[in-house]
Enzyme design. Structure first.
Site, PDB file in Angstrom:
ATOM      1  N   ILE A 101       0.823  -1.217   0.000  1.00  0.00           N
ATOM      2  CA  ILE A 101       0.000   0.000   0.000  1.00  0.00           C
ATOM      3  C   ILE A 101       0.852   1.260   0.000  1.00  0.00           C
ATOM      4  O   ILE A 101       0.331   2.359  -0.055  1.00  0.00           O
ATOM      5  CB  ILE A 101      -0.985   0.032   1.196  1.00  0.00           C
ATOM      6  CG1 ILE A 101      -0.253  -0.247   2.517  1.00  0.00           C
ATOM      7  CG2 ILE A 101      -2.105  -0.950   0.988  1.00  0.00           C
ATOM      8  CD1 ILE A 101      -1.158  -0.109   3.730  1.00  0.00           C
ATOM      9  N   GLY A 103       8.350   3.988   0.827  1.00  0.00           N
ATOM     10  CA  GLY A 103       8.992   5.246   1.186  1.00  0.00           C
ATOM     11  C   GLY A 103      10.484   5.077   1.293  1.00  0.00           C
ATOM     12  O   GLY A 103      11.035   4.043   0.889  1.00  0.00           O
ATOM     13  N   GLY A 106      11.213   1.911   3.565  1.00  0.00           N
ATOM     14  CA  GLY A 106      10.807   0.553   3.233  1.00  0.00           C
ATOM     15  C   GLY A 106       9.443   0.519   2.596  1.00  0.00           C
ATOM     16  O   GLY A 106       8.854   1.549   2.305  1.00  0.00           O
ATOM     17  N   LYS A 107       8.964  -0.727   2.376  1.00  0.00           N
ATOM     18  CA  LYS A 107       7.647  -0.896   1.776  1.00  0.00           C
ATOM     19  C   LYS A 107       6.614  -1.126   2.864  1.00  0.00           C
ATOM     20  O   LYS A 107       6.922  -1.719   3.897  1.00  0.00           O
ATOM     21  CB  LYS A 107       7.642  -2.119   0.857  1.00  0.00           C
ATOM     22  CG  LYS A 107       8.038  -1.807  -0.565  1.00  0.00           C
ATOM     23  CD  LYS A 107       7.814  -3.021  -1.444  1.00  0.00           C
ATOM     24  CE  LYS A 107       8.385  -2.748  -2.827  1.00  0.00           C
ATOM     25  NZ  LYS A 107       8.303  -3.904  -3.699  1.00  0.00           N
ATOM     26  N   LYS A 109       5.305  -2.571   7.972  1.00  0.00           N
ATOM     27  CA  LYS A 109       6.378  -1.888   7.248  1.00  0.00           C
ATOM     28  C   LYS A 109       7.594  -2.795   7.226  1.00  0.00           C
ATOM     29  O   LYS A 109       8.086  -3.218   8.263  1.00  0.00           O
ATOM     30  CB  LYS A 109       6.715  -0.561   7.934  1.00  0.00           C
ATOM     31  CG  LYS A 109       7.884   0.157   7.303  1.00  0.00           C
ATOM     32  CD  LYS A 109       7.695   1.662   7.336  1.00  0.00           C
ATOM     33  CE  LYS A 109       8.466   2.309   8.449  1.00  0.00           C
ATOM     34  NZ  LYS A 109       8.241   3.734   8.563  1.00  0.00           N
ATOM     35  N   ASP A 167       9.823  15.011  10.768  1.00  0.00           N
ATOM     36  CA  ASP A 167       9.353  14.807   9.399  1.00  0.00           C
ATOM     37  C   ASP A 167       7.830  14.946   9.355  1.00  0.00           C
ATOM     38  O   ASP A 167       7.130  14.105   8.802  1.00  0.00           O
ATOM     39  CB  ASP A 167       9.809  13.440   8.877  1.00  0.00           C
ATOM     40  CG  ASP A 167       9.708  13.346   7.349  1.00  0.00           C
ATOM     41  OD1 ASP A 167       9.482  14.392   6.699  1.00  0.00           O
ATOM     42  OD2 ASP A 167       9.841  12.235   6.818  1.00  0.00           O
TER      43      ASP A 167
END
Ligand SMILES: *[C@@H]1O[C@H](CO)[C@@H](O)[C@H](O)[C@H]1NC(C)=O
Ligand SMILES: *[C@@H]1O[C@H](CO)[C@@H](O)[C@H](O)[C@H]1NC(C)=O
Ligand SMILES: *[C@@H]1O[C@H](CO)[C@@H](O)[C@H](O)[C@H]1NC(C)=O
Ligand SMILES: *[C@@H]1O[C@H](CO)[C@@H](O)[C@H](O)[C@H]1NC(C)=O
Length: 962
Positions: free
Chosen positions: A680, A683, A686-687, A703, A801
């Site tokens: 989904i 970044g 990671g995925k 993640k 962030d």
């Protein structure tokens, strides 16, 4: 010799004796002073441990404790005279033990998190001369005792709190006051007291944003010592009293953003020291009085957004120190007085949006300092003076929508500092000079709607900072210079409605950032460069009304392309099938040789046959493609299946699971869900996969971090994220259930947020789901999450962030802060960061000059998120014209009012509330960290908006410079 020796010895004995006496006599007094300090320390919260060296039996003595300074009351007693606890993140109620420090002269608690009522007991401290409680969260009314106490008080600063009740007029009883600062509080609407004039020693009166209404009392003219008068951002009405002309010490006068009306009184000319005068955003009318500009020290005059009429007084030329003249959005007419600029060091001139006429004075840059020349939307005429071509200080030049004519002086094209050159909507003629190659900072060049002619110079290709080049509706001819393809920053290129001929340069593919290309209505020929449509950001392409030929099969599919117009050319062949959808039905009109759709409706039989053959060929081609894709798909999936199976096999036994909450699933549930179908997001770290582990476990987000070491560039964030999130529990912070590790992989398992990220939703076609009440709730939720990190975690955590993509939405659109990959706890403050974290468009300006960041950097980023919610705009949106969202919003608020930036889809119904939230955002994005509110304060301000219905003018605290 012996005599000297004896004397020395006597002296020495004397000193030692005195010392002993001192220590002995002082003991009792010292104990009570130290006791008061320790009692105060015990009563407050000190998350950063700033007072940890205040200890009962510490080796030193309280006079040496940090932040304490002492005075000697007599030869033998020392007492606390100064206490500077500013900016230490202290919290809790006011520590009343401090009121027992009878010798206290100087108390500074500014920039902390103190809450609760203001202490009445301070008023009875006999020596207190300077009291600074500003930038806290004190609330309630100002104690009445303040009106009858404070025998020695010279400085009282209560600014930036949540103090309520009527404006405390009784403070005018503290006759020794030299500085009174009450700005930015929550007073109920009240007038200024008449007896303010009694504070005859007053030097500073700072009452911005105090809900003041009514008139400015004439008695204010009695304050002969007043240096700084700031009554900005209130609802003061009526005329400005003439008596202000008596304030002979005045240096700074801030009356902006009120409802003052009538004329500006005469009399300012006599103010010898006046340097800054701001009466912008009022309802002032009539002419600017003659004598304003005769004030000899005047540097900055802000009169913008009023109703001023008439001509500028001739005295303007005489002001010897004028640096800034901002009079935009009025109804001023007539020319600038001749030779304006000759006698002053002018830096900023903005008279946009008036009715001014006449020539641009050749002397504007006589001092060589002019940086901003903004005259747009007037009736200025004649040529741009050649003298301005020598003005190498110029940076911003906006002259559009006037009646300027004649050629532009060649040197004017080449000014090295200019980054904005907007000349559109005039009657300028002649060529663009080749010298433009020297304007190396140019980022926005607007020449549209003029009478420019000639060939576009090759040197345009030197301007590698160019983002916007708009030159439509002129008479440029010749070919497009191939060097244009060097402009790798270019976002928009509009050369429509000219007489350009020849081919479109090849290599257009180098313009990787291009979003809009409009070359319509020229005489371009040749074929369309194939790579043009490979530009993934290209959203609008208009090549209509040219003589372009060739086949279209070279076109590639481009999903970003919303606006495509290739009509009225000489294109041939068949329109590729992916353009065969309704969206593009008007994109190919007027190309007689081009076959669109089924190619059989009309035309002669031979072309029909041709078309049928083409269709047959394309069916075969499509089938071939489909087959190839199936093979590929199968191979790919088989491979990844095998890889996954292998992973699961080899790693199954070795998973280590660390749970932070009760979990109802096994590691196998998690690992099995790591398939490409479940991805989904992806970044820097990671995925992210969606994992459904029902019945009990529900849906989770997993993640998977990029493997350690293999990709050195990826930021390794596992440990910081686990360390941070595992100790946090808050409803507005995404929950980390557990982490799984083995030799190869590391997985983080979170609660699943079904509505994805705020950024994805807000900046997609689905944005309409988010009505204003939902956006408001999201702002409050996210603010509460961040507030918890900053103020309730010990040590505090900086997220580093904050952005809309890291704010996730629950199924009822509650928001939670996520992605703690770069978050850091701060033990010593401020925290030095080794690398810049954060995302483009959200990074606070202090990152540019220091790597020391504080919570206030998060506050800045959060301000950007609120701006997104209020404007609906993405920080990367093309509309913001190469600026960042903050700059865009500030400029527009200043020039066109806050309503102009609101998301128009929502503004009709919720304008008032949106404006208030916008104001909060603008506070958060202040340039200097210290000027930004704390997250706690942000939460309060946000909640206050709904708390009480106080219809407020939609105005911004401080107008930022354009
Ligand atoms: C209190 O401390 C702040 C921050 O150090 C400082 O800017 C301010 O001037 C001080 N207030 C007084 C009254 O000295
Ligand atoms: C302020 O001074 C006036 C006159 O001296 C006095 O009547 C009044 O009570 C004082 N106000 C307060 C709040 O002490
Ligand atoms: C300016 O004056 C006009 C007419 O006198 C009025 O309609 C308008 O509201 C005024 N604008 C401001 C900003 O006061
Ligand atoms: C343009 O760039 C070239 C090479 O980079 C340089 O030689 C030339 O002087 C530049 N032209 C101008 C007008 O600055």
């Amino acid at each position: 010799m012996a005599c000297l020796h004896r004397r020395l010895r006597l002296l020495l004995v004397g000193i030692v004796f005195c010392g002993v006496l001192l220590l002995r006599v002082d003991a009792a007094g010292a104990a009570s002073e130290a006791g008061a300090l320790l009692a105060a320390k015990a009563a407050l919260s000190d998350p950063a441990g700033a007072l940890s060296r205040w200890r009962a039996r510490s080796s030193g003595w309280f006079c040496r404790w940090p932040h304490v300074s002492c005075a000697w009351n007599s030869i033998s007693t020392a007492a606390v005279a100064g206490l500077d606890l500013s900016g230490l993140s202290l919290g809790g109620g006011f520590p009343v033990a401090l009121c027992t420090l009878r010798s206290l002269r100087d108390l500074n608690l500014s920039s902390n998190e103190f809450v609760g009522p203001l202490p009445a007991c301070l008023a009875s401290l006999p020596a207190l001369a300077r009291l600074d409680l500003s930038s806290n969260s004190f609330s309630g009314e100002v104690p009445v005792a303040y009106g009858g106490g404070f025998p020695s008080l010279a400085v009282l600063n209560l600014a930036q709190n949540f103090i309520s009740g009527a404006f405390p007029g009784f403070l005018a009883n503290i006759t020794a006051l030299q500085e009174l600062l009450l700005a930015y509080n929550s007073f109920s609407p009240s007038p200024l007291p008449d007896n303010l004039g009694d504070l005859s020693a007053l030097r500073v009166l700072f009452l911005a944003s105090c809900s003041l209404n009514g008139h400015i009392p004439a008695s204010i003219g009695k304050l002969k010592n007043l240096v700084n008068l700031d009554l900005s951002t209130n609802k003061l009405s009526g005329e400005i009293p003439t008596s202000i002309g008596n304030l002979s010490s005045l240096v700074q006068l801030e009356l902006y953003t009120n409802q003052l009306s009538g004329r500006i009184p005469a009399g300012f000319g006599g103010l010898e020291k006046l340097r800054f005068m701001d009466m912008s955003s009022n309802h002032l009318s009539g002419e600017i009085p003659e004598d304003v500009f005769t004030a000899p020290s005047l540097e900055s005059v802000h009169l913008f957004v009023n109703n001023l009429t008439g001509r500028l007084p001739a005295t303007l030329v005489k002001a010897p120190n004028l640096v800034e003249l901002m009079i935009f959005t009025n109804q001023i007419e007539g020319p600038f007085p001749p030779e304006f600029g000759k006698n002053c060091p002018l830096v900023v001139l903005d008279s946009s949006d008036n009715r001014m006429s006449g020539p641009i004075p050749a002397t504007l840059c006589a001092s060589g300092k002019l940086e901003q020349l903004m005259l747009l939307d007037n009736k200025f005429e004649d040529a741009i003076p050649a003298e301005l071509g020598k003005c190498r200080s110029l940076a911003r030049v906006r002259l559009q929508n006037n009646r300027l004519s004649g050629p532009v002086p060649p040197e004017f094209w080449a000014l090295p500092g200019v980054y904005l050159l907007e000349l559109g909507g005039n009657a300028l003629s002649g060529n663009v000079d080749a010298a433009i190659g020297g304007a190396s900072n140019l980022s926005r060049l607007v020449l549209s709607e003029n009478r420019f002619t000639g060939v576009l110079p090759t040197e345009l290709g030197n301007l590698t900072n160019m983002k916007f080049f708009l030159a439509s509706n002129n008479s440029f001819y010749g070919t497009m210079p191939p060097s244009l393809t060097n402009l790798s920053e270019l976002l928009r290129l509009d050369l429509s409605n000219n007489s350009l001929s020849g081919e479109i340069p090849h290599n257009m593919g180098q313009l990787e950032k291009l979003e809009l290309l409009d070359l319509s209505n020229n005489h371009l020929n040749g074929s369309i460069p194939a790579e043009l449509l490979g530009l993934t950001g290209l959203g609008a392409l208009d090549l209509s009304y040219n003589e372009l030929s060739g086949e279209l099969h070279v076109l590639r599919q481009n999903t970003a392309l919303n606006d495509l117009n290739l009509s009225y050319n000489k294109l041939t062949g068949t329109v590729p099938f992916f353009f065969n959808i309704i969206q593009y039905q008007n994109s190919f009109l007027g190309n007689p040789g081009l076959c669109y759709g089924l190619c059989s409706s009309h035309g002669n039989s031979s072309s029909n046959r041709h078309a049928r053959m083409l269709m047959f060929a394309s069916i075969i081609a499509v089938s071939a493609v489909v087959m190839l894709m199936s093979v590929f798909w199968f191979t790919y999936n088989y491979r990844s299946y095998k890889r996954r199976a292998a992973e699961v096999e080899s790693e199954n036994s070795s998973w280590v699971i660390t749970a932070f909450h009760k979990v109802e699933f096994s590691e196998r549930d998690i690992v099995n869900s790591l398939t490409e179908d479940n991805v989904i997001g992806e970044g820097g770290a990671g995925k992210v996969y969606k994992a459904v582990v029902s019945p009990k476990g529900g849906t989770l987000a997993v993640k998977k971090l990029w493997p350690n070491g293999t990709e050195s560039k990826r930021i390794d964030t596992f440990e910081s994220e686990v360390a941070t999130l595992s100790r946090i529990r808050h409803k507005n912070i995404v929950k980390l259930f557990c982490c799984l590790t083995n030799d190869v992989s590391r997985l983080l398992v979170y609660e699943f947020m079904p509505n994805g990220s705020l950024g994805d939703l807000l900046h997609s076609a689905k944005a309409a789901i988010l009505d204003w009440p939902m956006r408001y709730k999201i702002a409050v939720n996210a603010a509460e999450g961040l507030c918890y990190l900053h103020h309730d975690c010990v040590p505090a955590i900086i997220h580093r962030d904050v952005k809309s993509n890291n704010i996730l939405l629950d199924d009822d659109f509650s928001a939670k802060v996520a992605d703690f990959g770069v978050a850091r706890p701060i033990r010593d403050r401020p925290a030095a960061m080794s690398v810049i974290a954060g995302s483009c468009g959200y990074i606070a300006p202090e990152y540019a000059y220091t790597l020391y960041v504080t919570e206030k950097s998060d506050v800045y980023s959060f301000g950007v998120v609120i701006l997104e919610l209020v404007t609906g705009m993405s920080p990367m949106a093309p509309e913001i014209a190469g600026k960042d969202l903050v700059e865009w919003a500030c400029t527009n608020v200043e020039q066109s009012g806050p309503e102009s930036v609101l998301d128009q889809k929502l503004a009709a119904q919720f304008q008032d509330e949106m404006c208030k939230v916008l104001n909060i955002a603008l506070l958060c994005v202040k340039k200097f960290p210290n000027h930004r509110p704390s997250m706690r304060c942000v939460v309060k301000m946000l909640l206050e908006i709904k708390g009480e219905y106080k219809p407020k003018a939609c105005k911004v605290a401080e107008a930022p410079p354009s």
